[in-house]
Every structure is written in structure tokens, then in C-alpha cells.
Scaffold this active site. Structure first.
Site, mmCIF file in Angstrom:
data_model
loop_
_atom_site.group_PDB
_atom_site.id
_atom_site.type_symbol
_atom_site.label_atom_id
_atom_site.label_comp_id
_atom_site.label_asym_id
_atom_site.label_seq_id
_atom_site.Cartn_x
_atom_site.Cartn_y
_atom_site.Cartn_z
ATOM 1 N N GLY A 33 0.834 -1.196 0.000
ATOM 2 C CA GLY A 33 0.000 0.000 0.000
ATOM 3 C C GLY A 33 0.864 1.239 0.000
ATOM 4 O O GLY A 33 2.060 1.177 -0.282
ATOM 5 N N ASN A 34 0.260 2.382 0.290
ATOM 6 C CA ASN A 34 1.036 3.624 0.417
ATOM 7 C C ASN A 34 0.358 4.544 1.418
ATOM 8 O O ASN A 34 -0.718 4.230 1.934
ATOM 9 C CB ASN A 34 1.238 4.287 -0.955
ATOM 10 C CG ASN A 34 -0.069 4.725 -1.580
ATOM 11 O OD1 ASN A 34 -0.730 5.630 -1.084
ATOM 12 N ND2 ASN A 34 -0.461 4.068 -2.660
ATOM 13 N N ARG A 35 0.979 5.659 1.713
ATOM 14 C CA ARG A 35 0.554 6.510 2.824
ATOM 15 C C ARG A 35 -0.576 7.485 2.501
ATOM 16 O O ARG A 35 -0.925 8.317 3.320
ATOM 17 C CB ARG A 35 1.752 7.325 3.336
ATOM 18 C CG ARG A 35 2.793 6.488 4.037
ATOM 19 C CD ARG A 35 3.970 7.359 4.432
ATOM 20 N NE ARG A 35 5.014 6.616 5.113
ATOM 21 C CZ ARG A 35 5.055 6.418 6.432
ATOM 22 N NH1 ARG A 35 4.107 6.909 7.209
ATOM 23 N NH2 ARG A 35 6.036 5.746 6.964
ATOM 24 N N SER A 36 -1.145 7.407 1.304
ATOM 25 C CA SER A 36 -2.228 8.342 0.970
ATOM 26 C C SER A 36 -3.402 8.152 1.931
ATOM 27 O O SER A 36 -3.853 7.029 2.158
ATOM 28 C CB SER A 36 -2.702 8.092 -0.463
ATOM 29 O OG SER A 36 -3.897 8.789 -0.692
ATOM 30 N N ALA A 100 -3.431 7.984 -5.092
ATOM 31 C CA ALA A 100 -2.038 7.543 -5.159
ATOM 32 C C ALA A 100 -2.065 6.085 -5.614
ATOM 33 O O ALA A 100 -2.179 5.167 -4.811
ATOM 34 C CB ALA A 100 -1.371 7.674 -3.798
#
Ligand code: CTP
Ligand code: CA
Length: 225
Positions: A33-36, A100
Site C-alpha cells: 500500500g502507500n501513505r495516501s 495515489a
């Protein structure tokens, strides 16, 4: 507050927004995943609805309430987001790509939880995901395209390159990392288009979203409703 419904600057316009991260499954219990946080995109959806637009929000996996008057489609992976966005884009006047999107996904998703073997490491093979904006830009009657560029360095130069490479009408660039951009309430944006650059100084994301919606409305004013 801008008037909801008929009187707003986006009355009669159909606005499509993507928001949040994407999750790319590795096995049944793990993902990339990512931090968005999704907050910027949700704020744009709220501001567009307040400005009278018909709003579709394609949301990655986030726990945020759906803004009033917004139709929300929940997705998880980049490929699911791609399908949902392409489907709605043909009926949209503008597409704001605030998500993102994960650039890569595991080439294979393991059917069962991956187990450790001895004390060795693990290599994951990744495959590049489709570029959603690029495919929307290829539509015969493409909507106005607004991209986001979250960068940790050289923000303006990288954003300009993306504006051209992705054939966007407008790009909203911001610095991320070191307490800026992701996972925070405030943000600042630099709006870049072929005809100029405009800085929106640090403000709550909802305020920035209202300003961005104002800029989008001006650009749409040149196009037939
Ligand atoms: N984007 C997209 N589809 C992807 C990747 C990104 O539509 N597969 C969109 C994002 O929603 C954003 C814009 O493209 O509006 C820029 O995303 P960004 O990650 O900054 O650009 P990339 O083209 O992925 O380049 P890189 O990550 O290598 O800098
Ligand atoms: Ca990327």
C-alpha cells in the site's frame, strides 16, 4: 458556503474524482500500500458537490465518510480503480486524479499465506500497473484532466514533466515527506498548466479543494456544458 445545486459554479457538470491509496495483494493477509489518506480527494469531491456538480468518487481503501451528495464507488487495487474510472470517465466533464495509484503489483498473488522458509529472505516479483490517466487521455471525448503529483524533491520540474507526458490540462503538485502532504490535515499546492503557474499556500485540505474547484470551473467555462 457555495450554493449546492443549480446555482453553483459547477452546476450541470459531471465530475469524476479518484482518491486514496490502492492496495495490491501479496497473499490473503498481506498487501502493498502507500501513505495516501484520501483526504485531499475526498475534500475535492465535497467541494465539487457543494459547487453543484454531479460527483462520482472512486475511492481506494480508506475509512472516510462519503461527502454529502456524492456517489461513491469503493475499490481496492489499481486495476479495480482503472476499471471503475474508465467506466465513469466517458460520462464525465472532468476527471480529477487525486489517488495515489500503486505503480506495481505482485506478479502473482499467493493463494495461501506465505510461510517463512528457514531464516532466508523473500523476493517479490512486481508487474507495473496500467496508467489510469493515460488511458482516460486516450478516450475519444476526453474529459478535462487534472492530475496530482506528490513529490519528495524537485516538485515543480517533475510536475511539469508529468503535465506534458500525461497530456494533462492541469497538475496540482505538492511536496510530500517530512510532515508534509500525506497523512496530514494541511497541504499546499502548486497548480501548473500550459498557460501558467499558481501557488495555493498552506491551508486545510478542504480550503485548498474549494480553490481548486474554482480553478476547474474557470477552465470548464470555455467548454460547452
Ligand atoms: N496515476 C494514474 N495511474 C497510475 C499511476 C498514477 O492515473 N498507474 C495518476 C495519479 O493519480 C496522479 C498522476 O498520475 O494524478 C501522477 O501520479 P504519480 O505517481 O506522481 O506519477 P507516475 O506517472 O506514477 O510517476 P512516478 O510515480 O514514477 O513519479
Ligand atoms: Ca506513481
Amino acid at each position: 458556503l457555495a450554493a449546492r445545486g443549480r446555482g453553483g459554479v459547477l452546476a450541470g457538470r459531471r465530475v469524476l474524482i479518484s482518491a486514496g491509496p490502492t492496495f495490491e495483494d501479496i497473499d490473503p493477509v498481506r498487501f502493498l500500500g502507500n501513505r495516501s489518506s484520501g483526504r485531499m480527494g475526498f475534500a475535492v469531491a465535497e467541494a465539487a458537490a457543494e459547487a453543484g456538480a454531479e460527483v462520482v468518487l472512486v475511492a481506494g481503501p480508506v475509512h472516510l465518510p462519503t461527502p454529502a451528495g456524492v456517489r461513491r464507488i469503493d475499490v481496492r487495487s489499481a486495476r479495480q480503480m482503472h476499471a471503475a474510472v474508465l467506466d465513469a470517465a466517458v460520462r464525465s466533464d472532468v476527471y480529477v486524479a487525486a489517488a495515489a495509484v500503486g505503480d506495481f503489483r505482485p506478479t502473482e498473488v499467493a493463494a495461501h499465506k506465505i510461510k517463512k522458509r528457514g531464516d532466508g529472505g523473500l523476493s517479490l516479483e512486481l508487474t507495473q500497473n496500467p496508467d489510469i490517466l493515460a488511458d482516460v487521455a486516450d478516450l475519444p471525448q476526453r474529459p478535462l484532466l487534472v492530475g496530482f503529483a506528490a513529490e519528495t524533491e524537485n516538485v515543480e520540474a517533475y510536475a511539469r514533466a508529468k503535465l506534458e507526458r500525461k497530456r494533462l490540462d492541469l497538475i496540482a503538485a505538492n511536496q510530500v515527506g517530512g510532515g508534509l502532504g500525506f497523512e496530514v490535515e494541511d497541504n499546499s499546492l502548486t497548480l501548473i498548466s500550459a498557460d501558467g503557474i499558481r501557488h495555493l499556500p498552506t491551508a486545510p485540505k478542504r480550503e485548498l479543494a474549494r480553490q481548486l474547484v474554482g480553478v476547474i470551473a474557470e477552465r470548464l467555462a470555455g467548454r460547452a456544458a
